[in-house]
Design an enzyme around this catalytic site. Structure first.
Site, PDB file in Angstrom:
ATOM      1  N   SER A 172       0.772  -0.863   0.091  1.00  0.00           N
ATOM      2  CA  SER A 172      -0.182  -0.195  -0.515  1.00  0.00           C
ATOM      3  C   SER A 172       0.921   1.225   0.003  1.00  0.00           C
ATOM      4  O   SER A 172       2.500   0.662   0.566  1.00  0.00           O
ATOM      5  CB  SER A 172      -0.879   0.153   1.080  1.00  0.00           C
ATOM      6  OG  SER A 172      -1.902   0.530   0.992  1.00  0.00           O
ATOM      7  N   LYS A 225       2.645  -3.043   5.932  1.00  0.00           N
ATOM      8  CA  LYS A 225       3.186  -2.527   4.670  1.00  0.00           C
ATOM      9  C   LYS A 225       4.373  -2.096   4.315  1.00  0.00           C
ATOM     10  O   LYS A 225       5.072  -2.708   3.322  1.00  0.00           O
ATOM     11  CB  LYS A 225       2.062  -1.889   4.303  1.00  0.00           C
ATOM     12  CG  LYS A 225       0.189  -2.684   3.761  1.00  0.00           C
ATOM     13  CD  LYS A 225      -0.226  -3.809   2.637  1.00  0.00           C
ATOM     14  CE  LYS A 225      -1.305  -4.141   3.172  1.00  0.00           C
ATOM     15  NZ  LYS A 225      -1.024  -5.322   2.393  1.00  0.00           N
TER      16      LYS A 225
END
Ligand code: NAP
Length: 242
Positions: free
Chosen positions: A141, A169
């Site tokens: 992300s 992430k």
């Protein structure tokens, strides 16, 4: 010979659409879902569109499930060309402050988003090494980009509401760099994808991109040619900073 792809969390959202778009490109898609019934249902729906699709049970937080899925793919096909590590969760904790977000929540998110992704990748690597051109795509992300988090004026500078998710992430990004380096002398490419802010259940339907556009980055990275990048974080063809 058709390429073979496995998509974790392939039963809905970006994962299901990624499976559909890969199948549109004549890839044989294995829909992996923690609920086997949902994997079967998704694969059946894909096959109605004259696509090649199969189902497998795979819970990324369950080591036995991951190992059994890898054994099953080995038994059926003897190789894997594309692994899409798509399964992911976001925080359900009302407290999104890094100073107090419960550690149990951090563990829960890392269990799926990082440890599950690493364990799945390790289990399927022997099969990817049997491919002529293995491709691994990690659903990361933009929220994992520490550079953009600390850059005033960036799209995420003022968005700090999901610290454990963002850190998970960032860790996926780090794993991408390390694995790509280990595999640099092989045909396997490993990249992290930022799909965009996509209208899925994860965001309760909010977002900037419809699901078909949200799957495009994963599909492009899955089908990279031999000159494509490895060890990058990419959104719709653009490299994002770590
Ligand atoms: P979603 O609609 O919530 O779908 C998540 C998928 O992950 C579901 O299929 C879910 O399965 C599966 N999953 C969750 N835990 C799992 C587990 N333990 N084992 C196997 N599967 C599991 O989310 P999405 O928006 O499509 O997100 C897909 C990926 O993109 C995620 O990694 C997410 O972090 C990333 N991403 C999304 C956005 C966005 O704006 N949507 C932005 C950046 C990154 P069940 O149906 O069984 O729950």
């Amino acid at each position: 010979m058709a390429k073979i792809a496995l998509v974790t969390g392939g039963n809905r959202g970006i994962g299901l659409e990624t499976a559909r778009q890969l199948a549109d490109q004549d890839v044989l898609v294995i829909v992996a879902a923690r609920d086997y019934g949902k994997a079967v249902e998704a694969a059946r729906a894909l096959r109605k569109g004259a696509h090649q699709a199969e189902a497998v049970q795979l819970d990324v937080t369950d080591a036995a499930s991951i190992a059994a899925a890898a054994e099953e793919v080995a038994r059926r096909h003897g190789r894997l060309d594309i692994l899409i590590n798509n399964a992911g969760i976001i925080s359900s904790s009302p407290d999104g402050r890094p100073s107090s977000q419960p550690v149990a929540e951090w563990r829960r998110i890392f269990e799926t988003n990082l440890f599950g992704l690493v364990e799945t990748t390790q289990a399927f690597l022997p099969l990817l090494k049997k491919s002529e051109a293995g491709r691994i795509v990690h659903l990361s992300s933009i929220l994992g980009s520490n550079t953009l988090h600390e850059t005033p004026g960036s799209p995420i500078y003022e968005f700090k509401a999901v610290p454990a998710y963002s850190a998970s992430k960032s860790a996926v990004n780090s794993y991408t760099v390390h694995l790509a380096y280990e595999l640099r002398d092989t045909p396997i490419k490993v990249n992290a994808a930022h799909p965009g802010y996509v209208k899925t259940e994860m965001n309760a339907g909010a977002g900037e991109l419809d699901v078909p556009d949200g799957a495009r980055t994963s599909v492009a990275l899955a089908l990279l040619g031999p000159d494509g990048p490895s060890g990058k974080l990419i959104h719709l063809g653009q490299v994002l900073p770590w």
